[in-house]
Design a protein around this motif. Structure first.
Motif, PDB file in Angstrom:
ATOM      1  N   ALA A   1      -8.833  -4.315   6.531  1.00  0.00           N
ATOM      2  CA  ALA A   1      -9.844  -5.306   5.678  1.00  0.00           C
ATOM      3  C   ALA A   1      -9.234  -7.142   6.064  1.00  0.00           C
ATOM      4  O   ALA A   1     -10.506  -7.415   5.898  1.00  0.00           O
ATOM      5  CB  ALA A   1      -9.099  -4.747   3.733  1.00  0.00           C
TER       6      ALA A   1
ATOM      7  N   ILE B   1       0.539  -1.188   0.062  1.00  0.00           N
ATOM      8  CA  ILE B   1      -0.091   0.402   0.075  1.00  0.00           C
ATOM      9  C   ILE B   1       0.844   1.420  -0.497  1.00  0.00           C
ATOM     10  O   ILE B   1       1.514   1.530   0.844  1.00  0.00           O
ATOM     11  CB  ILE B   1      -1.067   0.173   0.782  1.00  0.00           C
TER      12      ILE B   1
ATOM     13  N   ILE C   1     -12.493  -4.321  -1.896  1.00  0.00           N
ATOM     14  CA  ILE C   1     -11.347  -3.757  -0.867  1.00  0.00           C
ATOM     15  C   ILE C   1     -11.087  -2.520  -0.698  1.00  0.00           C
ATOM     16  O   ILE C   1     -10.672  -1.664  -1.431  1.00  0.00           O
ATOM     17  CB  ILE C   1     -10.139  -4.084   0.075  1.00  0.00           C
TER      18      ILE C   1
ATOM     19  N   PHE D   1      -5.592  -0.939   8.165  1.00  0.00           N
ATOM     20  CA  PHE D   1      -6.506  -0.553   7.218  1.00  0.00           C
ATOM     21  C   PHE D   1      -7.331  -2.103   8.944  1.00  0.00           C
ATOM     22  O   PHE D   1      -6.962  -3.047   8.837  1.00  0.00           O
ATOM     23  CB  PHE D   1      -6.560  -0.731   5.887  1.00  0.00           C
TER      24      PHE D   1
ATOM     25  N   LEU E   1      -9.930   1.237   0.405  1.00  0.00           N
ATOM     26  CA  LEU E   1      -8.399   1.912   1.364  1.00  0.00           C
ATOM     27  C   LEU E   1      -9.048   3.023   0.798  1.00  0.00           C
ATOM     28  O   LEU E   1      -8.765   3.974  -0.128  1.00  0.00           O
ATOM     29  CB  LEU E   1      -7.153   1.005   1.297  1.00  0.00           C
ATOM     30  N   GLN E   2      -9.022   4.372   1.931  1.00  0.00           N
ATOM     31  CA  GLN E   2      -9.706   5.540   2.213  1.00  0.00           C
ATOM     32  C   GLN E   2      -8.506   6.406   2.943  1.00  0.00           C
ATOM     33  O   GLN E   2      -8.830   6.031   4.306  1.00  0.00           O
ATOM     34  CB  GLN E   2     -10.829   5.849   2.260  1.00  0.00           C
TER      35      GLN E   2
ATOM     36  N   THR F   1      -8.685   0.793  -4.673  1.00  0.00           N
ATOM     37  CA  THR F   1      -9.694  -0.326  -4.322  1.00  0.00           C
ATOM     38  C   THR F   1      -8.946  -1.620  -4.423  1.00  0.00           C
ATOM     39  O   THR F   1      -8.139  -1.903  -5.633  1.00  0.00           O
ATOM     40  CB  THR F   1     -10.421  -0.187  -5.173  1.00  0.00           C
TER      41      THR F   1
ATOM     42  N   PRO G   1      -8.677   7.059  -3.174  1.00  0.00           N
ATOM     43  CA  PRO G   1      -8.570   5.880  -2.230  1.00  0.00           C
ATOM     44  C   PRO G   1      -7.554   5.053  -3.354  1.00  0.00           C
ATOM     45  O   PRO G   1      -7.641   5.601  -4.567  1.00  0.00           O
ATOM     46  CB  PRO G   1     -10.027   5.561  -2.062  1.00  0.00           C
TER      47      PRO G   1
ATOM     48  N   ILE H   1      -0.790  -3.322   6.176  1.00  0.00           N
ATOM     49  CA  ILE H   1      -2.005  -3.447   6.282  1.00  0.00           C
ATOM     50  C   ILE H   1      -2.642  -3.158   7.275  1.00  0.00           C
ATOM     51  O   ILE H   1      -4.386  -3.209   7.477  1.00  0.00           O
ATOM     52  CB  ILE H   1      -2.166  -5.245   5.384  1.00  0.00           C
TER      53      ILE H   1
ATOM     54  N   MET I   1      -8.168   6.735   8.637  1.00  0.00           N
ATOM     55  CA  MET I   1      -7.929   5.911   8.122  1.00  0.00           C
ATOM     56  C   MET I   1      -9.213   5.043   7.718  1.00  0.00           C
ATOM     57  O   MET I   1      -9.639   3.967   8.994  1.00  0.00           O
ATOM     58  CB  MET I   1      -7.124   4.584   8.239  1.00  0.00           C
ATOM     59  N   LYS I   2     -10.354   4.351   6.547  1.00  0.00           N
ATOM     60  CA  LYS I   2     -11.212   3.813   6.800  1.00  0.00           C
ATOM     61  C   LYS I   2     -12.039   2.836   5.422  1.00  0.00           C
ATOM     62  O   LYS I   2     -10.754   2.845   4.686  1.00  0.00           O
ATOM     63  CB  LYS I   2     -12.189   4.976   5.123  1.00  0.00           C
ATOM     64  N   THR I   3     -11.880   2.210   5.569  1.00  0.00           N
ATOM     65  CA  THR I   3     -11.448   0.502   5.441  1.00  0.00           C
ATOM     66  C   THR I   3     -13.135   0.513   4.971  1.00  0.00           C
ATOM     67  O   THR I   3     -14.112   0.434   5.458  1.00  0.00           O
ATOM     68  CB  THR I   3     -11.619  -0.358   5.812  1.00  0.00           C
TER      69      THR I   3
END
Length: 165
Positions: A113, A59, A139, A111, A141-142, A159, A157, A108, A78-80
Motif C-alpha cells: 500500500a 493490521i 486500500i 503489503f 488488504l487480503q 479495507t 479482507p 504494513i 499477501m494481496k494489495t
C-alpha cells in the motif's frame, strides 16, 4: 454402460476423499484505528507509514484451521489493491508468506500500500497525496491461502478508506 457407472462412482469417491482431507481456514484481517468515514490527518505516504509504525493504525490478523497442529505453518499470499477515486491504481501480490494459526499483528510493509501511494504521488511531482479538493483512497488488504496447499476457506479482507480534504 456398467463400467462407465462404476468409473463415475469411483471418481466421485476420490474427489470427496480429497476434499474431506483438506484443511479448512477461517479468519479475519482488520485495520485497527481506521474508523469508517474518518478523515485521517496524514497527507503523505511517509506520514501514513509512520502512523502505522507508531501504532496509530494496526493490521490485526486472526485465523483458525481445522485438523492442523498449532505449530504447523500455512502459506498465504499477501494481496494489495489501492484505488484512487474508485479507480484501481495498483494491484500487487506477494506469494508464500508463512503464518501460524492464532492472533498476530502484521506490519504494513507486508503489503504494498505505501509503495503504491508513494509511486502515485511521485508521478504528480508533489509528495502530498493529490492536491486540490477532496481525494478518496481505498486500500484493500487480503490474505489468501497459497496454491498448492490442501486448504479450503478464506480470510475476510480489510479495507481502509482515506479521504483527504
Amino acid at each position: 454402460m456398467k463400467t462407465s457407472k462404476i468409473t463415475m462412482v469411483v471418481m466421485a469417491l476420490m474427489l470427496t476423499t480429497t476434499f474431506s482431507f483438506s484443511q479448512s481456514v477461517e479468519g479475519k484481517l482488520a485495520i485497527k484505528g481506521s474508523a469508517k468515514g474518518r478523515t485521517i490527518k496524514q497527507k503523505t505516504p511517509v506520514a501514513l507509514f509512520k502512523a502505522f509504525k507508531d501504532g496509530e493504525y494496526n493490521i490485526h490478523f486472526n485465523f483458525r484451521t481445522s485438523d492442523v497442529k498449532s505449530d504447523q505453518i500455512i502459506l498465504f499470499d499477501m494481496k494489495t489493491i489501492v484505488k484512487y477515486n474508485g479507480k484501481t491504481i495498483s494491484e500487487t501480490s506477494r506469494d508464500g508468506w508463512p503464518w501460524l494459526p492464532g492472533d498476530m499483528f502484521v506490519p504494513i510493509e507486508a503489503f504494498d500500500a505505501i509503495p503504491a501511494l508513494q509511486k502515485f504521488t511521485s508521478n504528480d511531482g508533489d509528495q502530498n497525496l493529490p492536491p486540490k479538493g477532496a481525494r478518496s483512497f481505498e486500500i484493500i488488504l487480503q490474505l489468501v491461502p497459497s496454491k498448492g496447499q490442501k486448504i479450503k476457506g478464506s480470510i475476510s479482507p480489510a479495507t481502509m478508506k482515506i479521504t483527504i480534504e
